[in-house]
Write a protein that holds these residues in place. Structure first.
Motif, mmCIF file in Angstrom:
data_model
loop_
_atom_site.group_PDB
_atom_site.id
_atom_site.type_symbol
_atom_site.label_atom_id
_atom_site.label_comp_id
_atom_site.label_asym_id
_atom_site.label_seq_id
_atom_site.Cartn_x
_atom_site.Cartn_y
_atom_site.Cartn_z
ATOM 1 N N GLN A 68 -46.362 6.672 -0.638
ATOM 2 C CA GLN A 68 -45.405 5.571 -0.383
ATOM 3 C C GLN A 68 -44.335 5.381 -1.461
ATOM 4 N N LEU A 69 -44.281 6.285 -2.433
ATOM 5 C CA LEU A 69 -43.296 6.081 -3.501
ATOM 6 C C LEU A 69 -41.856 6.216 -2.996
ATOM 7 N N ALA A 70 -41.599 7.265 -2.217
ATOM 8 C CA ALA A 70 -40.232 7.475 -1.724
ATOM 9 C C ALA A 70 -39.767 6.269 -0.909
ATOM 10 N N GLU A 71 -40.657 5.745 -0.056
ATOM 11 C CA GLU A 71 -40.320 4.559 0.753
ATOM 12 C C GLU A 71 -40.059 3.356 -0.150
ATOM 13 N N LYS A 72 -40.905 3.202 -1.154
ATOM 14 C CA LYS A 72 -40.760 2.069 -2.072
ATOM 15 C C LYS A 72 -39.423 2.129 -2.814
ATOM 16 N N LEU A 73 -39.042 3.338 -3.248
ATOM 17 C CA LEU A 73 -37.773 3.491 -3.971
ATOM 18 C C LEU A 73 -36.589 3.177 -3.062
ATOM 19 N N ILE A 74 -36.693 3.570 -1.797
ATOM 20 C CA ILE A 74 -35.617 3.264 -0.841
ATOM 21 C C ILE A 74 -35.565 1.759 -0.582
ATOM 22 N N ASP A 75 -36.740 1.138 -0.434
ATOM 23 C CA ASP A 75 -36.791 -0.314 -0.228
ATOM 24 C C ASP A 75 -36.124 -1.060 -1.381
ATOM 25 N N LEU A 76 -36.449 -0.639 -2.612
ATOM 26 C CA LEU A 76 -35.877 -1.304 -3.787
ATOM 27 C C LEU A 76 -34.355 -1.212 -3.788
ATOM 28 N N GLY A 122 -45.900 6.930 -10.206
ATOM 29 C CA GLY A 122 -45.372 8.179 -9.675
ATOM 30 C C GLY A 122 -43.978 8.479 -10.214
ATOM 31 N N VAL A 123 -43.300 7.439 -10.748
ATOM 32 C CA VAL A 123 -42.030 7.685 -11.450
ATOM 33 C C VAL A 123 -42.402 8.199 -12.838
ATOM 34 N N LEU A 124 -42.082 9.457 -13.113
ATOM 35 C CA LEU A 124 -42.514 10.090 -14.357
ATOM 36 C C LEU A 124 -41.635 9.668 -15.530
ATOM 37 N N HIS A 125 -40.363 9.457 -15.232
ATOM 38 C CA HIS A 125 -39.458 8.967 -16.273
ATOM 39 C C HIS A 125 -38.235 8.357 -15.601
ATOM 40 N N SER A 126 -37.730 7.297 -16.174
ATOM 41 C CA SER A 126 -36.448 6.766 -15.703
ATOM 42 C C SER A 126 -35.726 6.152 -16.886
ATOM 43 N N GLU A 127 -34.417 6.154 -16.767
ATOM 44 C CA GLU A 127 -33.627 5.621 -17.862
ATOM 45 C C GLU A 127 -32.361 4.972 -17.328
ATOM 46 N N LEU A 128 -32.058 3.812 -17.882
ATOM 47 C CA LEU A 128 -30.829 3.107 -17.531
ATOM 48 C C LEU A 128 -29.763 3.436 -18.572
#
Ligand code: NI
Length: 138
Positions: A68-76, A122-128
């Motif tokens: 459900q990660l891909a769906e969650k990212l799209i929802d966000l 499931g998000v391995l890394h993210s950066e703003l």
């Protein structure tokens, strides 16, 4: 272009030496251009601190097989649709995806979206990356 103003300032010799090193190392042709960019960097930080309208990118790497990660990212992103300008998706491997999301809006909303993305399992890394709409920088 605005009129140029000349300024002189006094700083300690060791600090001046550091400045000269930084200017050379960064490949600037002169000190003035380096100082202009320092001021702009500080102005951008102030825009974020004062919760003004800002521009940014959120870069993330994630495992799309995570449930459900891909769906969650799209929802966000839909939930923050007024801030999301464009999203670029790259399939890195069989399992991994990278996305770059270009965002524009009030600083606290952008930061909130970046935090929510960062917290997803499931998000391995993210950066703003925080930048500016540029309105106050010239
Ligand atoms: Ni993908």
């Amino acid at each position: 272009m605005s009129d140029l103003v000349r300024l002189s300032l006094s700083i300690e010799q060791p600090l001046f030496d550091q400045l000269e090193k930084l200017v050379r190392k960064s490949g600037y042709v002169n000190r003035s251009e380096f100082v202009r960019d320092l001021i702009r960097d500080r102005l951008v930080r102030t825009e974020w601190d004062k919760d003004e309208e800002v521009l940014g990118t959120i870069t993330l790497v994630y495992d799309h097989h995570r449930r459900q990660l891909a769906e969650k990212l799209i929802d966000l992103q839909h939930h923050h649709h007024t801030a999301v300008l464009v999203t670029t998706h790259v399939h890195l491997t069989q399992h991994l995806c990278a996305e770059v999301i270009l965002v524009r809006g009030r600083a606290h909303l952008i930061q909130k979206l970046a935090d929510l993305i960062h917290q997803q399992k499931g998000v391995l890394h993210s950066e703003l990356s925080m930048t500016s709409t540029g309105a106050e920088l010239h």
